[in-house]
Design a protein around this motif. Structure first.
Motif, PDB file in Angstrom:
ATOM      1  N   MET A  15       0.837  -1.197   0.000  1.00 12.70           N
ATOM      2  CA  MET A  15       0.000   0.000   0.000  1.00 12.70           C
ATOM      3  C   MET A  15       0.875   1.252   0.000  1.00 12.70           C
ATOM      4  SD  MET A  15      -2.900  -0.988   2.808  1.00 12.70           S
ATOM      5  CE  MET A  15      -3.911   0.429   2.469  1.00 12.70           C
ATOM      6  N   PRO A  16       0.360   2.324  -0.594  1.00 12.25           N
ATOM      7  CA  PRO A  16       1.092   3.590  -0.454  1.00 12.25           C
ATOM      8  C   PRO A  16       1.216   3.953   1.024  1.00 12.25           C
ATOM      9  CG  PRO A  16      -0.620   3.786  -2.118  1.00 12.25           C
ATOM     10  CD  PRO A  16      -0.807   2.453  -1.461  1.00 12.25           C
ATOM     11  N   LEU A  17       2.278   4.654   1.350  1.00 11.90           N
ATOM     12  CA  LEU A  17       2.631   4.886   2.747  1.00 11.90           C
ATOM     13  C   LEU A  17       1.522   5.594   3.526  1.00 11.90           C
ATOM     14  CD1 LEU A  17       4.841   4.643   4.863  1.00 11.90           C
ATOM     15  CD2 LEU A  17       5.751   6.808   4.063  1.00 11.90           C
ATOM     16  N   ARG A  18       0.998   6.667   2.993  1.00  8.75           N
ATOM     17  CA  ARG A  18       0.000   7.444   3.736  1.00  8.75           C
ATOM     18  C   ARG A  18      -1.292   6.668   3.919  1.00  8.75           C
ATOM     19  NH1 ARG A  18      -3.130  11.481   1.509  1.00  8.75           N
ATOM     20  NH2 ARG A  18      -4.188  12.674   3.095  1.00  8.75           N
ATOM     21  N   ARG A  19      -1.764   6.006   2.875  1.00  8.00           N
ATOM     22  CA  ARG A  19      -2.997   5.205   2.991  1.00  8.00           C
ATOM     23  C   ARG A  19      -2.816   4.044   3.958  1.00  8.00           C
ATOM     24  NH1 ARG A  19      -4.597   4.560  -3.196  1.00  8.00           N
ATOM     25  NH2 ARG A  19      -5.103   6.730  -3.618  1.00  8.00           N
ATOM     26  N   GLY A  20      -1.668   3.410   3.903  1.00  9.88           N
ATOM     27  CA  GLY A  20      -1.398   2.304   4.810  1.00  9.88           C
ATOM     28  C   GLY A  20      -1.368   2.762   6.263  1.00  9.88           C
ATOM     29  N   LEU A  21      -0.745   3.908   6.508  1.00  2.58           N
ATOM     30  CA  LEU A  21      -0.718   4.452   7.874  1.00  2.58           C
ATOM     31  C   LEU A  21      -2.123   4.813   8.344  1.00  2.58           C
ATOM     32  CD1 LEU A  21       2.481   6.667   7.839  1.00  2.58           C
ATOM     33  CD2 LEU A  21       2.049   4.699   9.281  1.00  2.58           C
ATOM     34  N   LEU A  22      -2.908   5.417   7.468  1.00  2.00           N
ATOM     35  CA  LEU A  22      -4.279   5.761   7.849  1.00  2.00           C
ATOM     36  C   LEU A  22      -5.091   4.506   8.170  1.00  2.00           C
ATOM     37  CD1 LEU A  22      -5.080   8.659   5.369  1.00  2.00           C
ATOM     38  CD2 LEU A  22      -4.998   8.794   7.853  1.00  2.00           C
ATOM     39  N   THR A  23      -4.943   3.475   7.353  1.00  2.00           N
ATOM     40  CA  THR A  23      -5.647   2.216   7.619  1.00  2.00           C
ATOM     41  C   THR A  23      -5.217   1.631   8.952  1.00  2.00           C
ATOM     42  OG1 THR A  23      -5.743   1.797   5.245  1.00  2.00           O
ATOM     43  CG2 THR A  23      -6.132  -0.086   6.694  1.00  2.00           C
ATOM     44  N   TRP A  24      -3.911   1.613   9.170  1.00  2.00           N
ATOM     45  CA  TRP A  24      -3.368   1.053  10.404  1.00  2.00           C
ATOM     46  C   TRP A  24      -3.880   1.813  11.618  1.00  2.00           C
ATOM     47  CZ3 TRP A  24       1.875  -1.588  10.196  1.00  2.00           C
ATOM     48  CH2 TRP A  24       2.162  -2.225  11.391  1.00  2.00           C
ATOM     49  N   VAL A  25      -3.918   3.138  11.552  1.00  2.00           N
ATOM     50  CA  VAL A  25      -4.355   3.929  12.704  1.00  2.00           C
ATOM     51  C   VAL A  25      -5.854   3.777  12.932  1.00  2.00           C
ATOM     52  CG1 VAL A  25      -4.582   6.277  13.583  1.00  2.00           C
ATOM     53  CG2 VAL A  25      -2.444   5.516  12.635  1.00  2.00           C
ATOM     54  N   TYR A  26      -6.639   3.656  11.869  1.00  2.00           N
ATOM     55  CA  TYR A  26      -8.071   3.407  12.063  1.00  2.00           C
ATOM     56  C   TYR A  26      -8.293   2.079  12.786  1.00  2.00           C
ATOM     57  CZ  TYR A  26      -9.950   7.335   9.405  1.00  2.00           C
ATOM     58  OH  TYR A  26     -10.309   8.584   8.990  1.00  2.00           O
ATOM     59  N   VAL A  27      -7.541   1.049  12.409  1.00  2.00           N
ATOM     60  CA  VAL A  27      -7.656  -0.255  13.088  1.00  2.00           C
ATOM     61  C   VAL A  27      -7.216  -0.126  14.544  1.00  2.00           C
ATOM     62  CG1 VAL A  27      -6.723  -2.606  13.154  1.00  2.00           C
ATOM     63  CG2 VAL A  27      -7.463  -1.622  10.987  1.00  2.00           C
ATOM     64  N   LYS A  28      -6.087   0.585  14.781  1.00  2.00           N
ATOM     65  CA  LYS A  28      -5.620   0.791  16.157  1.00  2.00           C
ATOM     66  C   LYS A  28      -6.650   1.553  16.988  1.00  2.00           C
ATOM     67  CE  LYS A  28      -1.645   2.225  17.244  1.00  2.00           C
ATOM     68  NZ  LYS A  28      -0.394   2.954  17.384  1.00  2.00           N
ATOM     69  N   LEU A  29      -7.295   2.536  16.371  1.00  2.00           N
ATOM     70  CA  LEU A  29      -8.291   3.331  17.075  1.00  2.00           C
ATOM     71  C   LEU A  29      -9.491   2.484  17.481  1.00  2.00           C
ATOM     72  CD1 LEU A  29      -9.090   6.177  18.034  1.00  2.00           C
ATOM     73  CD2 LEU A  29     -10.122   6.525  15.800  1.00  2.00           C
ATOM     74  N   VAL A  30      -9.972   1.650  16.569  1.00  2.00           N
ATOM     75  CA  VAL A  30     -11.106   0.774  16.885  1.00  2.00           C
ATOM     76  C   VAL A  30     -10.731  -0.211  17.988  1.00  2.00           C
ATOM     77  CG1 VAL A  30     -12.557  -1.081  15.951  1.00  2.00           C
ATOM     78  CG2 VAL A  30     -12.241   1.030  14.651  1.00  2.00           C
ATOM     79  N   LEU A  31      -9.540  -0.803  17.896  1.00  2.00           N
ATOM     80  CA  LEU A  31      -9.112  -1.754  18.927  1.00  2.00           C
ATOM     81  C   LEU A  31      -8.924  -1.072  20.278  1.00  2.00           C
ATOM     82  CD1 LEU A  31      -6.596  -3.971  16.934  1.00  2.00           C
ATOM     83  CD2 LEU A  31      -8.916  -4.550  17.655  1.00  2.00           C
ATOM     84  N   ALA A  32      -8.399   0.155  20.279  1.00  2.00           N
ATOM     85  CA  ALA A  32      -8.226   0.882  21.542  1.00  2.00           C
ATOM     86  C   ALA A  32      -9.588   1.234  22.147  1.00  2.00           C
ATOM     87  CB  ALA A  32      -7.397   2.141  21.323  1.00  2.00           C
ATOM     88  N   LEU A  33     -10.554   1.590  21.312  1.00  2.00           N
ATOM     89  CA  LEU A  33     -11.901   1.873  21.819  1.00  2.00           C
ATOM     90  C   LEU A  33     -12.531   0.632  22.437  1.00  2.00           C
ATOM     91  CD1 LEU A  33     -13.327   4.204  19.038  1.00  2.00           C
ATOM     92  CD2 LEU A  33     -13.010   4.786  21.445  1.00  2.00           C
ATOM     93  N   ILE A  34     -12.402  -0.501  21.757  1.00  2.00           N
ATOM     94  CA  ILE A  34     -12.962  -1.753  22.282  1.00  2.00           C
ATOM     95  C   ILE A  34     -12.282  -2.137  23.594  1.00  2.00           C
ATOM     96  CG2 ILE A  34     -13.131  -4.246  21.854  1.00  2.00           C
ATOM     97  CD1 ILE A  34     -13.556  -3.541  18.878  1.00  2.00           C
ATOM     98  N   ALA A  35     -10.960  -2.032  23.637  1.00  2.00           N
ATOM     99  CA  ALA A  35     -10.226  -2.397  24.852  1.00  2.00           C
ATOM    100  C   ALA A  35     -10.560  -1.461  26.003  1.00  2.00           C
ATOM    101  CB  ALA A  35      -8.724  -2.390  24.580  1.00  2.00           C
ATOM    102  N   SER A  36     -10.697  -0.160  25.717  1.00  2.00           N
ATOM    103  CA  SER A  36     -11.020   0.767  26.804  1.00  2.00           C
ATOM    104  C   SER A  36     -12.441   0.543  27.312  1.00  2.00           C
ATOM    105  CB  SER A  36     -10.829   2.212  26.354  1.00  2.00           C
ATOM    106  OG  SER A  36     -11.706   2.517  25.303  1.00  2.00           O
TER     107      SER A  36
END
Length: 181
Positions: A15-36
């Motif tokens: 994936m292009p760098l910026r899109r890949g980072l955005l995808t990764w952070v969206y996944v991290k955000l959802v997982l952090a919300l679920i864990a919290s």
């Protein structure tokens, strides 16, 4: 000894760098919300029962960590969408600090496992479980290090992508005329 950190052009090699980072952070955000939310539900349950202070304190520390993660993930999303260099640099520093804390925690966990195995040989019955947790923690730390390298690559890309243009005027033809009257 100096070590150069690689500058990556793509996320996960596809994936292009910026899109890949955005995808990764969206996944991290959802997982952090679920864990919290999970930890918040446990804190409410702990509040109803009498539980040791250590477990309650660990739950509160975990909640604070996940809330910080959510705040900084949102900061990263804003900086990545707007290509804001300052916010991205703040997020990069946060990610490096969290990586160092995570490495220290994993090393302490491994040292604690070794201590428990040496002091209590009966724990060897749970050896497979301890090995799985160790490899999971090492894998998570490796992923976090990869993510920090990706953020650094994006930061360098934004830093080098300035709006200056160099115009070569020597290639334009000049016309000179001499009029004699």
């Amino acid at each position: 000894m100096r070590v150069e950190i690689p500058q990556l052009k793509r996320c996960c090699f596809c994936m292009p760098l910026r899109r890949g980072l955005l995808t990764w952070v969206y996944v991290k955000l959802v997982l952090a919300l679920i864990a919290s939310l999970f930890l918040l539900a446990h804190a409410i349950v702990f509040n109803r029962r009498s539980v040791s202070g250590t477990l309650y304190a660990a739950t509160i520390i975990g909640l604070i960590q996940f809330l910080l993660e959510i705040i900084f993930d949102i900061l990263f999303l804003v900086s990545a969408h707007k290509k804001n260099f300052t916010y991205l640099r703040i997020y990069y520093r946060y990610a490096v600090v969290m990586l160092v804390i995570q490495v220290i925690a994993v090393l302490m966990f491994i040292a604690f496992e070794i201590y428990v195995i040496v002091e209590h040989p009966l724990v060897l019955l749970m050896f497979n479980y301890m090995v799985e947790i160790t490899f999971f923690a090492l894998g998570q730390t490796g992923l976090q290090a990869y993510f920090v390298i990706l953020v650094r690559s994006e930061l360098l890309k934004l830093e080098n992508n300035t709006q200056f243009e160099f115009v070569n005027h020597t290639s334009e033809p000049e016309c000179k005329a001499q009029i004699i009257v």
